[in-house]
Design an enzyme around this catalytic site. Structure first.
Site, PDB file in Angstrom:
ATOM      1  N   TYR A 174     -20.799 -10.267  31.341  1.00 24.41           N
ATOM      2  CA  TYR A 174     -19.515  -9.809  30.787  1.00 24.41           C
ATOM      3  C   TYR A 174     -18.893 -10.872  29.895  1.00 24.41           C
ATOM      4  CZ  TYR A 174     -14.772  -7.742  31.089  1.00 24.41           C
ATOM      5  OH  TYR A 174     -13.547  -7.186  30.824  1.00 24.41           O
ATOM      6  N   LYS A 209     -18.062 -10.684  25.905  1.00 23.76           N
ATOM      7  CA  LYS A 209     -16.664 -10.731  25.459  1.00 23.76           C
ATOM      8  C   LYS A 209     -16.405 -11.866  24.470  1.00 23.76           C
ATOM      9  CE  LYS A 209     -14.940  -7.165  27.533  1.00 23.76           C
ATOM     10  NZ  LYS A 209     -14.622  -5.973  26.703  1.00 23.76           N
TER      11      LYS A 209
END
Length: 299
Positions: free
Chosen positions: A164, A168
């Site tokens: 993640y 990001k």
């Protein structure tokens, strides 16, 4: 002066619930025609959901205009088709909020490569797919507003979210280059790093904090960042009504020569190298080279 989106067409991905739903409802309330895109029913990206249809019904019940779309952001052709349908119905696409996402949290030691790839594909490649699908339309109409969704995990790290976090921070980097490339065609590109109580974070927040971090308290930042007078190339944090700006900075640095041009020299001058006094906030990658050249000339 109120911020309105009359005569604007907006696409919001992952808009069947949480942040995306809040963005879609508020855009429609302020006059935008909205494509509500949503695919998965579960936060790991599995299942199917009719949530997008429900959000469209909410918008229409309030007097707004919207259509649903069940395309996957990981499938570029489906995103091209989504943009084509929006243009056919409403004449253009002016705003994209790349919000679709999934979580597959595990420590890096336990994370399977497939889970790493999948999260990267949805967040980073998915946002690139949607942005690419709409890019030429925005260039041709000389107007575009793109918003990427980063995270404090991407900016600062978080245990158990290597996939993640990588995705990001990648989105923040994508923003910076697209903001430069889109400038001549009035395409403004920004990044939002939201903190909100949603399906993806419901087991991470205590019950009382979950309510305080309602998605509706993030939406004002998202809407401003896709408005007519939006800035560009910004990273804005938003949560619980608090809004912050994040920057990628560069210290003035230290020119090393002779014997100091060595690992030992780095160690000896570490305090000067990392001194944040007068640090820079580059607006493009070339500014790092320019700052180095300045040091060489001064030295």
């Amino acid at each position: 002066m109120s911020i309105r989106f009359d005569d604007k067409v907006a696409i919001v991905t992952g808009a069947g619930g949480g942040l995306g739903r809040a963005y879609a409802l508020e855009l429609a309330k302020r006059g935008a025609k909205v494509v509500v895109n949503d695919l998965g029913g579960a936060r790991d990206g599995t299942g199917h959901s009719d949530a997008a249809l429900k959000v469209v019904e909410e918008i229409q019940a309030a007097g707004g205009t919207a259509m649903s779309n069940g395309g996957s952001v990981t499938e570029y052709e489906q995103m091209v088709e989504m943009v084509a349908k929006a243009k056919e119905a409403w004449g253009g696409v002016h705003i994209v909020i790349n919000n679709a996402g999934v979580l597959r949290d595990k420590s890096f030691a336990k994370m399977e490569p497939a889970d790493f790839r999948f999260v990267i594909d949805v967040h980073l490649n998915g946002s690139a797919n949607v942005s690419k699908a709409v890019w030429e339309t925005m260039r041709a109409q000389n107007y575009g507003r793109l918003l990427m969704t980063a995270s404090s995990t991407g900016l600062y790290g978080n245990f158990g979210q290597a996939n993640y976090g990588a995705a990001k921070l990648g989105l923040a980097g994508l923003t910076k280059t697209l903001a430069i490339e889109g400038a001549k065609n009035n395409i403004k590109v920004n990044t939002i790093a939201p903190t909100a109580g949603t399906r993806m974070t419901e087991d991470l927040f205590p019950a009382e904090a979950f309510a305080a971090f309602a998605p509706e308290k993030v939406a004002p930042a998202a809407l401003y960042l896709v408005s007519e007078d939006a800035p560009t190339n910004m990273i804005i944090g938003a949560g619980a009504g608090v809004f912050q700006a994040a920057y990628v900075t560069l210290t003035q640095g230290k020119l090393l020569t002779g014997d100091d041009l060595s690992p030992e020299g780095i160690a000896a001058h570490w305090a000067e190298i990392t001194d944040r006094t007068g640090e820079l906030t580059p607006q493009s990658g070339s500014e790092q080279s320019i700052s180095i050249l300045g040091k060489l000339q001064a030295g």
